[in-house]
Design a protein around this motif. Sequence first.
Motif, mmCIF file in Angstrom:
data_model
loop_
_atom_site.group_PDB
_atom_site.id
_atom_site.type_symbol
_atom_site.label_atom_id
_atom_site.label_comp_id
_atom_site.label_asym_id
_atom_site.label_seq_id
_atom_site.Cartn_x
_atom_site.Cartn_y
_atom_site.Cartn_z
ATOM 1 N N SER A 1 0.825 -1.201 0.000
ATOM 2 C CA SER A 1 0.000 0.000 0.000
ATOM 3 C C SER A 1 0.863 1.255 0.000
ATOM 4 O O SER A 1 0.573 2.235 -0.698
ATOM 5 C CB SER A 1 -0.921 -0.012 1.226
ATOM 6 O OG SER A 1 -1.753 1.131 1.233
ATOM 7 N N SER B 1 -7.310 -3.074 -3.484
ATOM 8 C CA SER B 1 -7.156 -3.580 -2.117
ATOM 9 C C SER B 1 -5.726 -4.068 -1.913
ATOM 10 O O SER B 1 -4.983 -4.334 -2.872
ATOM 11 C CB SER B 1 -8.126 -4.743 -1.877
ATOM 12 O OG SER B 1 -7.751 -5.865 -2.672
ATOM 13 N N GLU B 2 -5.354 -4.224 -0.649
ATOM 14 C CA GLU B 2 -4.022 -4.744 -0.352
ATOM 15 C C GLU B 2 -3.877 -6.166 -0.875
ATOM 16 O O GLU B 2 -2.786 -6.562 -1.311
ATOM 17 C CB GLU B 2 -3.767 -4.694 1.153
ATOM 18 C CG GLU B 2 -3.630 -3.269 1.682
ATOM 19 C CD GLU B 2 -3.323 -3.217 3.159
ATOM 20 O OE1 GLU B 2 -3.494 -4.253 3.850
ATOM 21 O OE2 GLU B 2 -2.911 -2.142 3.649
#
Length: 199
Positions: A34, A134-135
């Motif tokens: 991220s 998303s991660e």
Amino acid sequence: TVTLIPAKCAGNRVAVPGLRYPGPMQPIQPDQASFLLHGVYLPGLKNEHRITKSVIEAIPLDKGDYRPDGISKSALELAWHIVATEMRFMDALEAGAFDFSPRPRPDSIKNSHDLSGWYTENFTPRFEKLTKLSEEQLVKILDFRGLFQLPAVMYLEFVLHHSIHHRGQLSMYLRPMGAKVPAMYGESYDSAEARKAAK
């Protein structure tokens, strides 16, 4: 180990013997992925898009067929290769896999003005989608032509290098075709002369 692809081009399918990481790549953590996305790669993509767009727009409308040598891509072909590859890589992150289907230049793109418009129209929505990944999507291992497998987020570094490499080639086309070289990471000779003339 992870085999690196040759420096020549992202489309090359042949691995270069000996070009490998010295050991297995350590797993990337979701928070690290991220950070790389939001702190490094997205700002980089945004800035390089601006610079690449300025180089494409510097191609004279009637000089898209210029090539420095018979085996070289034309200016418009090289510019298309840059932007189409960016779209392919950004699409892969969202899809979770690479789609290597051919991406020919649309017939509607006849000059640098057309390509610049297409580039912005297609880059902007893909960039926005990247901001929402998303991660789990960022750390998913993606295969690139069987040559190497990396966490998805790492391919953004790859495509940044790819665009900068080929944009450097494209910028070398400009003066021989009678065009001006725009500022990139600072003033170019031509942008500096234009600034002086405007005083």
